[in-house]
Design an enzyme around this catalytic site. Structure first.
Site, mmCIF file in Angstrom:
data_model
loop_
_atom_site.group_PDB
_atom_site.id
_atom_site.type_symbol
_atom_site.label_atom_id
_atom_site.label_comp_id
_atom_site.label_asym_id
_atom_site.label_seq_id
_atom_site.Cartn_x
_atom_site.Cartn_y
_atom_site.Cartn_z
ATOM 1 N N SER A 72 0.892 -1.245 -0.199
ATOM 2 C CA SER A 72 0.040 0.100 0.082
ATOM 3 C C SER A 72 0.734 1.261 -0.085
ATOM 4 O O SER A 72 1.654 1.396 -0.990
ATOM 5 C CB SER A 72 -0.930 -0.211 1.211
ATOM 6 O OG SER A 72 -1.897 1.192 1.078
ATOM 7 N N THR A 73 0.792 2.116 0.833
ATOM 8 C CA THR A 73 1.557 3.372 1.104
ATOM 9 C C THR A 73 2.876 3.051 0.813
ATOM 10 O O THR A 73 3.335 2.502 1.746
ATOM 11 C CB THR A 73 1.125 4.150 2.512
ATOM 12 O OG1 THR A 73 -0.070 4.207 2.628
ATOM 13 C CG2 THR A 73 1.933 5.609 2.548
ATOM 14 N N HIS B 284 -2.683 -0.997 -3.451
ATOM 15 C CA HIS B 284 -4.040 -0.060 -3.166
ATOM 16 C C HIS B 284 -3.756 1.124 -4.061
ATOM 17 O O HIS B 284 -2.919 1.893 -3.904
ATOM 18 C CB HIS B 284 -4.159 0.350 -1.654
ATOM 19 C CG HIS B 284 -4.299 -0.699 -0.663
ATOM 20 N ND1 HIS B 284 -4.094 -0.500 0.394
ATOM 21 C CD2 HIS B 284 -5.048 -1.963 -1.002
ATOM 22 C CE1 HIS B 284 -4.329 -1.842 1.317
ATOM 23 N NE2 HIS B 284 -4.942 -2.477 0.152
ATOM 24 N N MET C 142 0.163 1.317 5.278
ATOM 25 C CA MET C 142 -0.643 1.732 6.503
ATOM 26 C C MET C 142 -1.732 0.843 6.711
ATOM 27 O O MET C 142 -2.358 0.444 5.812
ATOM 28 C CB MET C 142 -0.860 3.309 6.332
ATOM 29 C CG MET C 142 -1.350 4.014 7.676
ATOM 30 S SD MET C 142 -1.574 5.787 7.575
ATOM 31 C CE MET C 142 0.349 6.156 7.643
ATOM 32 N N ASP D 270 -4.324 -4.434 6.181
ATOM 33 C CA ASP D 270 -4.611 -5.186 5.376
ATOM 34 C C ASP D 270 -3.736 -6.255 4.763
ATOM 35 O O ASP D 270 -2.378 -5.944 4.727
ATOM 36 C CB ASP D 270 -5.094 -4.479 3.902
ATOM 37 C CG ASP D 270 -5.737 -5.121 2.707
ATOM 38 O OD1 ASP D 270 -6.342 -6.313 2.951
ATOM 39 O OD2 ASP D 270 -5.435 -4.872 1.491
#
Length: 379
Positions: free
Chosen positions: A197-198, A224, A317, A320
């Site tokens: 993700s991030t 994401h 972050m 997930d």
């Protein structure tokens, strides 16, 4: 500015500068360094205000975002940049050009260049500013405030990625729980699943550029990212990766030498069949706050490939992917997690590690090599 992460806001709209500024003012640990109406003024202000992260619009007069990034590169400025991208037809292509020029990540404006509803992506904006700004400060040997040093305004009852970030930062690191007992020994790796993700756009560029050209094991990825951007993102990765990289389409074959990137706003699942494995796309509800969700992908991979899977959880972050990385482990598959030192945000991999679901922690620089070693090891 003490130890707070300072943000330079660059946007030609006074309304957007004020709305983004309000988000920063409302977030403990973030502070406004300054505001600029285009890239030219931003370059003038950087030496004076020395920000930790820049949030940058792309469409601006005099010096736009792309021109700013080119000049930033020329001047050797290493402050991370988070792009605010509009949803114009060429938005995705220009955003990927920005990433190739050194921008770290992007957030899609909800309704075009001037988005009065920017608050709907507040968590996304804040997570990236905290992640990249904090990583930059640490790389310079500067302290980063943890939420225990101030009163967070984010309600802990809301299970957003930012709320989870605050809760994780307040909690002392804990030893990993006892790992699950695998149902069988690891077998030959037939699929690699990555959840990220991030920090992901940069991290995947590093990993994919270093993969072995003769890697025969297919890779499926949940990054994401909003709808409309994943196709261009896959194309941008294909330009630097020795393997085929494509955005997922319903029924795509999972085959050697192919990397499949989940579509924005679609869950990605796999199905192993006698005639060959394929991917499926789904509009099912969000899981762990996301669609696509790494947890959905990992669960699907575990069920279909059991001990022939390798699960990898990387910078991001929230949490997930952490739960069902453990399902891959339980089924006898192998699992890797990115280490704290190299993760822009040690959230998803930290939760997975503390749950006992990570067999081995690996740095970003070594991740491609380790993935290839595990995938090529006969068992």
């Amino acid at each position: 500015m003490a130890d707070e992460i300072s943000v330079l806001i660059v946007d030609d709209s006074a309304l957007m500068r004020n709305l983004i500024g309000r988000m920063i003012d409302d977030t403990p640990g973030l502070v406004i360094a300054d505001k600029a109406m285009n890239g030219y003024f931003a370059l003038q202000k950087i030496p004076r205000v020395n920000p930790d992260v820049i949030v940058l619009d792309l469409e601006m007069p005099e010096m736009n975002g792309i021109e700013f990034l080119k000049e930033r590169k020329k001047q050797g400025i290493d402050i991370p940049v988070v792009i605010l991208s509009s949803i114009a037809a060429k938005g995705a292509e220009i955003t990927m050009e920005a990433l190739s020029l050194g921008a770290s990540d992007f957030v899609q404006k909800p309704s075009g260049s001037i988005s009065e509803d920017i608050h709907v992506v507040k968590d996304n904006v804040i997570s990236k500013l905290l992640g990249y700004g904090g990583a930059y400060r640490r790389s310079k040997g500067k302290k980063v405030l943890t939420p225990s040093e101030y009163a967070p305004k984010t309600p802990s009852s809301k299970a957003s990625d930012v709320a989870i970030h605050f809760n994780l930062a307040q909690a002392a690191p804990v030893a990993p729980a006892a790992p699950p007992t695998p149902k069988r020994k690891p077998g030959k790796t037939e699929i690699i699943a990555i959840g990220i993700s991030t920090g992901g756009p940069d991290a995947l560029r590093v990993v994919f550029s270093k993969l072995d050209a003769d890697l025969k094991v297919p890779i499926v990825v949940v990054q994401h990212m909003p709808v409309g951007f994943t196709n261009e993102f896959a194309k941008s990765l294909a330009r630097i990766c020795p393997l085929e990289v494509k955005e997922a389409e319903e029924g795509d074959a999972i085959k050697p030498g192919r990397i499949i990137i989940a579509q924005g706003n679609k869950h990605l699942e796999v199905e192993k069949k006698a005639t060959g494995s394929v991917v499926h796309l789904s509009d099912a509800p969000q899981v762990s706050g996301h669609r696509p969700s790494a947890d959905v992908l990992f669960a699907s991979v575990a069920v279909n490939f059991t001990n022939n899977a390798l699960g990898v959880i990387m910078t991001g972050m929230g949490r997930d992917g952490a739960q069902h990385l453990g399902t891959i482990y339980k089924e006898g598959g192998m699992t890797l997690g990115q280490d704290e030192q190299s993760a822009v945000v040690y959230g998803m991999p930290r939760v997975a590690y503390e749950m006992g679901h990570v067999m081995e922690q690996v740095s970003l620089d070594n991740m491609a090599r380790r993935i290839c070693e595990v995938a090529k090891t006969p068992r």
